[in-house]
Design a protein around this motif. Sequence first.
Motif, PDB file in Angstrom:
ATOM      1  N   SER A 203       0.793  -1.236   0.000  1.00 38.64           N
ATOM      2  CA  SER A 203       0.000   0.000   0.000  1.00 38.64           C
ATOM      3  C   SER A 203       0.822   1.281   0.000  1.00 38.64           C
ATOM      4  CB  SER A 203      -0.945  -0.017   1.199  1.00 38.64           C
ATOM      5  OG  SER A 203      -0.192   0.090   2.390  1.00 38.64           O
ATOM      6  N   GLY A 204       2.090   1.190   0.286  1.00 36.20           N
ATOM      7  CA  GLY A 204       2.911   2.401   0.326  1.00 36.20           C
ATOM      8  C   GLY A 204       2.897   3.125  -1.015  1.00 36.20           C
ATOM      9  N   ASP A 205       2.942   4.462  -0.975  1.00 36.47           N
ATOM     10  CA  ASP A 205       2.800   5.273  -2.189  1.00 36.47           C
ATOM     11  C   ASP A 205       3.830   4.940  -3.262  1.00 36.47           C
ATOM     12  OD1 ASP A 205       0.679   6.546  -1.172  1.00 36.47           O
ATOM     13  OD2 ASP A 205       1.780   8.296  -0.435  1.00 36.47           O
ATOM     14  N   THR A 206       5.030   4.565  -2.884  1.00 31.69           N
ATOM     15  CA  THR A 206       6.102   4.378  -3.861  1.00 31.69           C
ATOM     16  C   THR A 206       6.304   2.903  -4.197  1.00 31.69           C
ATOM     17  OG1 THR A 206       7.666   4.344  -2.041  1.00 31.69           O
ATOM     18  CG2 THR A 206       7.328   6.461  -3.139  1.00 31.69           C
ATOM     19  N   VAL A 207       5.377   2.058  -3.734  1.00 33.03           N
ATOM     20  CA  VAL A 207       5.576   0.620  -3.952  1.00 33.03           C
ATOM     21  C   VAL A 207       5.085   0.211  -5.344  1.00 33.03           C
ATOM     22  CG1 VAL A 207       4.920  -1.686  -3.165  1.00 33.03           C
ATOM     23  CG2 VAL A 207       5.364   0.119  -1.502  1.00 33.03           C
ATOM     24  N   PHE A 208       5.925  -0.540  -6.054  1.00 37.20           N
ATOM     25  CA  PHE A 208       5.496  -1.139  -7.312  1.00 37.20           C
ATOM     26  C   PHE A 208       5.749  -2.641  -7.190  1.00 37.20           C
ATOM     27  CE2 PHE A 208       6.280  -2.636 -11.647  1.00 37.20           C
ATOM     28  CZ  PHE A 208       5.069  -2.286 -12.225  1.00 37.20           C
ATOM     29  N   ASN A 209       4.697  -3.364  -7.021  1.00 40.69           N
ATOM     30  CA  ASN A 209       4.832  -4.795  -6.753  1.00 40.69           C
ATOM     31  C   ASN A 209       3.631  -5.525  -7.347  1.00 40.69           C
ATOM     32  OD1 ASN A 209       5.352  -7.314  -5.706  1.00 40.69           O
ATOM     33  ND2 ASN A 209       5.037  -6.751  -3.561  1.00 40.69           N
TER      34      ASN A 209
END
Lengths: 328, 663, 151
Positions: free
Chosen positions: A119-125
């Motif tokens: 859920s973190g703003d900078t997460v790409f997963n």
Amino acid sequence: MAEKSKVAFYWCASCGGCEEAMVDLAEDILQVVEKAEFVLWPVAMDFKREDVENLKDEEILVTFINGAVRTSEQEEMVRLLRKKSKILIAFGACAYTGGVPGLANCYSREEILNFYYKSGDTVFNPEDKKPTPHFIEGNFAFEIPEFYGRVYAVDQVVDVDYYIPGCAPTRKVVKNAIDALFSSQLPQKGSILGASSKSLCNECPLNETKPEKIYVKKFKRVDKTQPEPDKCLLIQGYPCLGPVTRGGCEALCVKANYPCTGCFGPLDDVKDYGAKAVSFLASIIDSNDEKEIEKIIDEGLSNPLAIVYRYSLPKSLIFDTKIKKNGG
Amino acid sequence: MNKIRGDGEIRVGVYVCHCGTNIAGRVNIKEVVEFASKLPYVVVAREYKYMCSDPGQELIKNDIKELKLNRIVVASCSPHLHEHTFRKACEDAGLNPFNFQMANIREHVSWVTKDSKEATEKAKAMVRAAVYRVVFHESLERKSQEIHPDVLVIGGGIAGISASLVLADAGKKVYLVEREPSIGGHMAKFDKTFPTLDCASCILTPKMTQVKDHPNIELFTYSEVEEVDGYVGNFTVKIRKRARYVDIEKCVGCYECIEACVYKEGKFPDEFNEGLSKRKPIYIPFPQAVPLAAVIDPATCIQFLSGKCKRTCQQACERGAIDFNMRDEIVEVKVGAIIVATGFKTFDPSRIPQYGYDRYPNVYTALEVERLVNSSGPTGGEIILRDGRRPQSVGIIHCVGSRDKNYNIWCSRVCCMYSLKLAHLIKERTNAEVYCFYIDMRTPGKGYEEFYHKLMEEGVHFIRGKVAEVTDWAVTPEEEGKLIIRVEDTLIGVVRRIPVDMVVLAVGLEPRTDADEIRRLLNISCSKEGWFLERHPKLAPVATFTDGIFIAGACQGPKDIPDTVAQAEAAAAQALALIDRKRIELEPNTAWIDEEKCSGCHICIGLCPYSAISYNEEKKIAVINEALCKGCGVCVAACPSKAAQQRLFLDEQLYAEIEGALL
Amino acid sequence: MNNNNNKFEPKILGIFCNWCTYLAADLAGVSRMDYPANIRIVRTMCSGRVDPQFIFWGFKNGADGILIGGCHPGDCHYIEGNYKTLRRYLLLKRVLKEIGINEKRLRLEWISASEGEKLQRVVREFTEEIRSLGPITEDRAFKLNLIEHKK
């Protein structure tokens, strides 16, 4: 001294500042090297876990551990080093009281993993991968350390002989501590090495600027307003934790016009740093009116937990328990 | 359980009281005793029907001696009832009385719990709490301190005079400090006193003279208390003697200097006569003044204003009493007790513009009329208006500034009675028609109601209603040249207009403007209105929350002369009782600062309600004056270094008790 | 303590000042006003002596709820000790909430020596409230941090 004493320096959940602190000893480190032989210092030298395992029990004279314990690997290493060392020292705020990583104890493992992997703003997963202790990738089975449900101070995992406080410990504190260790008479077990037995105010140059009685009508934040120089920060309304924090740092932050955030931890016989910080900060609020007090708190101390427990949440009276099997 | 401080072997005895059936009827005593006997450090646990009885106490005493017990727990009633009893039993057996702890299993358990099983469990917890706690108890000494035998009385009105005389007659040295050039206060301005119509100065003047002549009273007039330091039994007081420019030792009050003043006539408002007459820069406040000595007002004297006066007064004084170079002098005295009798001020009626004070010359305050009717007043006792006319009709308005939420909510207690007195005097001397406008007539007091009845028979008109307005706007020819009082007569239900020649405003009583400064100076409390607060409204009406400081007279709240004198003499008796104890025992539950731990962070200092904590500049730490400390523990809870600690309420003791209680 | 019929009986710690609330509890006793036995009373001279550390210590040692009792504002035997308690209480409640302990588990009440009835009412109310909140071990802080609760 015919043979040099064996010394180990290990890191757990920490930022690396404590390693810097060791390096900051500069020429003083030569004094240490003269008397000591490093058998483990991952950040500086190439040793393997095996090297430690091959040592006899208590063969290491002193092990310094910095960082809190958060993973199974950290727990294992701390236990191993404990076994191999005569003296084990919790080095720095994280090892001593849990430190900044300890604030994570307000969140569950799932919440933390979810934030960092989803859920973190900078997460790409896109594949929604999360670390698991055992996983298979192609033909290989991997094992990574387990991420525990909470953060532990080192003495909640193993027996600790001494503590060196600070985030990070200052050069002078480290030097004092090392001098104490190599002196003929070892301090009493459980002692805090290198620091003062009085609170920071005792050594703070601004203590003299305090009026006899201290009252605060409004708490301020350094990120919003600029403190006046050369005037006690607490009387200006900045929640400086100098009164409740062990001295020894020579008021470095205060000298830089930044209020003490409490990295040196509590004084002897204070059971709960945060509770004491609550007590003194609230006591000096200059109002007897419930609504006004609430306003003063909510405007100036809106995130009190991070103020009063920035470095010591895992050692708060409620949380202060030893690790259980498998850490979480 | 926490670790015990190294202090030899700890041997606890636990005694569980049946209190007849009060406890045993609900709590299973056997079970509690059995439980207690297994607690750590417990050497013996017993039960007894009445622990507070002699045989019960003997049980404890014998065990202390024979079993070498050094900590005692009694589980019985509230410590407020018998803590003292059992502490004494310990002491009698040679054990320091503070190695004792009580578990309250009657008021807090058996009497408030219906279920017997629950009561037993709770009693066990309370016993365990007490045992855990008592282990951390230590021997304490009760400290005592000598009490300075002298007394300071602040205020030289009838309250201060009465208190001083009682104390002085009892052989105590009294320092009486009065701000004005003469003692006497408000009472000295009155002509007669209600309800007996005694001449005020006839009864006051002898007392004033006694003060002057009393070998045990040192009088400071024209002086103010500037600083009070210390605590019960040991106050140090700084008194500022303002320069009077006349040596009171040399002055005999002959008035020669006043006659000789370069001002041929008085030019400045005379304070004593409420500004109704004029005085010169050098004056004697009133003929009966004590001390009977002149005073020079530097604000009006030419010598002080320009330095170029012929100083005829100085030349006229054969005794050389006048000294223009006199300076204020600070005198320091030590006393054991202080009586505050600073009195009141009257309500300023210009705050109620519709009553016309300050606007119509013939609207007076009651105190001004007191001066007018006084034979030594500005008119020699003649009641005449400012233009010299004798009033044919007079209206007295009650409750001016009192019983009115716009001004003061309280009843000033004296106004009804003094209004009746003035009504009587005015009627007697002028035969004018007198109207009293009242809301309620309040005349409780010995002979007061009778006096009211007498006045009704004398033909004074009583009109019940709150006056709306005083105006000079005449609407009929007979109102012309008069002041018209507009009022709703609530008894007959009509609005009336009563034309009068003179209006008297029965102004209420208020705290002195500087009451708050006095409060801070002495560290006593004020009610929110500003009256000094007594320790208990019923049972300790002259004591304050600060030991050794007593209050008397109208500074505590509006009162008439008999009540003031009674209270002043009560305050004197309280001060005497204190002083004659010679020494005071201090509570042992005081706080102290561990010098090794104190960092001098100042947090505790401002929290102490008794100013018992100060900063030691030399050692750079906080220091608690244990004689001032009352043992609340506020500083201890706040101390960030655990340097402040409290005897009988050590952290360790409370941690242990909490742990034990949560069985 | 979970007793046999599985009804949760909370443990309540009362820290009462010597001059008002402790005396109110004495008065309740003298007047035979019954209230739940869950509360265990510890006395301090003034509510101002209550160190926030005691609160944490109480929760750690088995309290499911803590009631601080002091004199009414303006009536403090020590002039204004109760105001210091109020200040600490208000800040402490916010910290408890952030830690993950229901702040309702801590309550401050002004109960004068003459208010035996109020004492009875408050203790009854508070016990019921804590009973409905359940054991403190159900609170987030305890669950997250695997804290042992004394039984």
